[in-house]
Design an enzyme around this catalytic site. Structure first.
Site, PDB file in Angstrom:
ATOM      1  CE  LYS A 197      -3.702   2.578   0.502  1.00 53.24           C
ATOM      2  NZ  LYS A 197      -4.637   2.796  -0.632  1.00 53.24           N
ATOM      3  CD  GLU A 198       2.399   3.909   3.636  1.00 51.93           C
ATOM      4  OE1 GLU A 198       2.977   4.828   3.027  1.00 51.93           O
ATOM      5  OE2 GLU A 198       1.437   4.093   4.393  1.00 51.93           O
ATOM      6  CB  SER A 199       6.789   1.701  -1.161  1.00 55.84           C
ATOM      7  OG  SER A 199       7.000   0.336  -0.799  1.00 55.84           O
ATOM      8  CE1 TYR A 212      -2.045   3.797   3.982  1.00 50.46           C
ATOM      9  CE2 TYR A 212      -2.595   2.886   6.134  1.00 50.46           C
ATOM     10  CZ  TYR A 212      -1.662   3.156   5.139  1.00 50.46           C
ATOM     11  OH  TYR A 212      -0.344   2.772   5.324  1.00 50.46           O
TER      12      TYR A 212
END
Length: 464
Positions: free
Chosen positions: A317-319, A447
């Protein structure tokens, strides 16, 4: 003795299910009529998500390099966006079980390529067709090229239970008075194709697109003989879900010109991409790796006491597993830490995957300690941690305090998340107990939902 028993059992099974197409075909178990499950579009939208039955195969739904992919998956994701709901996928390989799930409300739509039949129309409502599909006979390099149905002789054809293939073959067998044997099995089409390629069985039947996708890495498959040409395929919903059916049909009509043909080309007409997706160790179809960083993710997850696939979901999800990813706000590394957080948790080189990941793990451990006393139950606390990771624990703490003030369950993410979403409303973010002020809390709630959705997919498709 054991081999004799197995041989005897196989012969009996063939006699019962393979030789006579009509034997037991019309038998239906008599069950007490149950009240039909009712949940139409309004109820689905109020609930906030739609449940869809999908198949885990090389075309429907799988993980590739951490990313959820598949023809049906991308179609469903677009449909959920149109309906303004989240998408919850339910893996079902048994077609009859999928219809049972639909009837009982465990799913709202079956996203298989299904041809209409009188029996199926009694159970469910069919959408307008997604397209047309050929059915093909699948053999290997040692099987003869079929020029006519009679060429099959007394061969046995293995077919997936619940699929339309058996009735297609039965109709041909009865009309031409042929001698081949039809053997239903719970195995999926792709499993049966594997068995054909290995020489374990001689013939099976599959939709042409599935056969073509498998032929990209089994170069010697014999898929030239068509069983049925241009049969229309659809999705199905409950018969009492009339508004959902209408919305599904409207969406399909809108997508027929560009979106569906483009997706079809992506998954079925690009043989090179199909080959890599089906043979890569980073594909759930061929291996059990999510990324090249699985080992360090497993190490970090062990320190947190998390399932490693949950931490992998957060990294994705982040990177997207990109070590040099940098956000517009300046967050860096696998877990996208801001410069002040990088410094606080000892990360000197955010592009180093080990440093970046472990810095994020130390931050997650800090958040875990922050919430431990307030939310003792681990599965609930994880959602508070994820939201805090995204928006800051000060904003989530404000929502927790608001939930406490208004008598809600402060140990329930569902209860607290409502107040996090309300932090964009002045009547809530100006409350004296709120210390961190205004926030677009709905983004943090989404999120958490996104991370947990990816985690559900990884749990379903990747071994622990």
């Amino acid at each position: 003795m054991k081999k004799v028993f197995i041989l005897f059992s196989t012969i009996v099974t063939l006699l019962l299910f393979g030789v006579q197409c009509t034997f037991l075909e019309n038998y239906k178990s008599k069950k007490e009529k149950e009240e039909p499950y009712i949940l139409d579009l309004n109820g689905i939208q109020n609930r906030g998500f739609i449940r869809a039955a999908v198949d885990n195969n090389s075309t429907g739904y799988y993980i590739y390099r951490g990313r959820r992919m598949g023809y049906e998956f991308e179609l469903l994701r677009d449909l959920a966006k149109r309906l303004d709901v989240q998408l919850h996928l339910v893996l079902v390989s048994d077609i009859e079980k999928a219809f049972d799930y639909l009837a009982s409300g465990q799913v709202d739509v079956i996203a298989f390529n299904l041809e209409e039949s009188e029996e199926r129309k009694e159970k469910a409502a069919f959408s307008i067709p997604l397209g047309k599909m050929n059915t093909v006979l699948v053999g290997n390099k040692n099987t003869p090229k079929i020029q006519a149905w009679e060429d099959l002789g007394t061969d046995t054809i293995y077919v997936r239970e619940g699929a339309i293939y058996k009735s297609q073959l039965c109709a041909m067998k009865d009309s031409l008075q042929l001698d081949y044997t039809i053997f239903p099995t719970p195995d999926h089409e792709e499993t049966l194709i594997d068995r054909v390629a290995d020489g374990e069985i001689k013939w099976t039947i599959a939709d042409q697109n599935i056969a073509q996708a498998n032929a990209t890495y089994y170069g010697d498959l014999n898929i030239s003989w068509k069983v049925e040409r241009d049969g229309e395929v659809s999705w199905v919903v409950r018969k009492n879900s009339t508004k959902l059916l209408s919305a599904l049909n409207n969406w399909l009509e809108d997508k027929q010109k560009r979106f569906i043909p483009d997706l079809y080309a992506k998954y079925f007409l690009n043989s090179k991409n199909s080959y890599f997706r089906n043979t890569s160790p980073f594909s759930s179809l061929a291996g059990n790796q999510i990324s090249v960083y699985d080992d360090i993710i497993k190490g970090g997850a062990a320190q947190l006491g998390w399932d490693w696939r949950l931490l992998a979901s957060l990294v994705y999800k982040e990177s997207r597993f990109d070590t040099v990813a940098t956000s517009y706000a300046g967050a860096k590394g696998l877990l996208q830490l801001m410069p002040v957080t990088l410094e606080r948790f000892g990360v000197t080189n955010p592009n180093d995957p080990q440093q970046s990941l472990m810095g994020g793990v130390r931050y997650l451990r800090y958040l875990d300690k922050f919430w431990l006393g307030r939310v003792p139950e681990t599965s609930e606390r994880i959602k508070f941690i994820l939201a805090s990771y995204n928006i800051g624990h000060g904003h989530v703490e404000d929502a927790w305090k608001l939930a406490l003030k208004f008598g809600e369950n402060t140990q329930s993410w569902e209860s607290v998340s409502k107040y996090l979403e309300l932090k964009s409303d002045p009547s809530y973010y100006t409350d004296p107990i709120v210390k961190s002020g205004y926030a677009k809390g709905h983004l943090a709630v989404n999120y958490v939902e996104d991370v947990m959705s990816v985690f559900d997919s990884y749990k379903a498709l990747v071994e622990p």
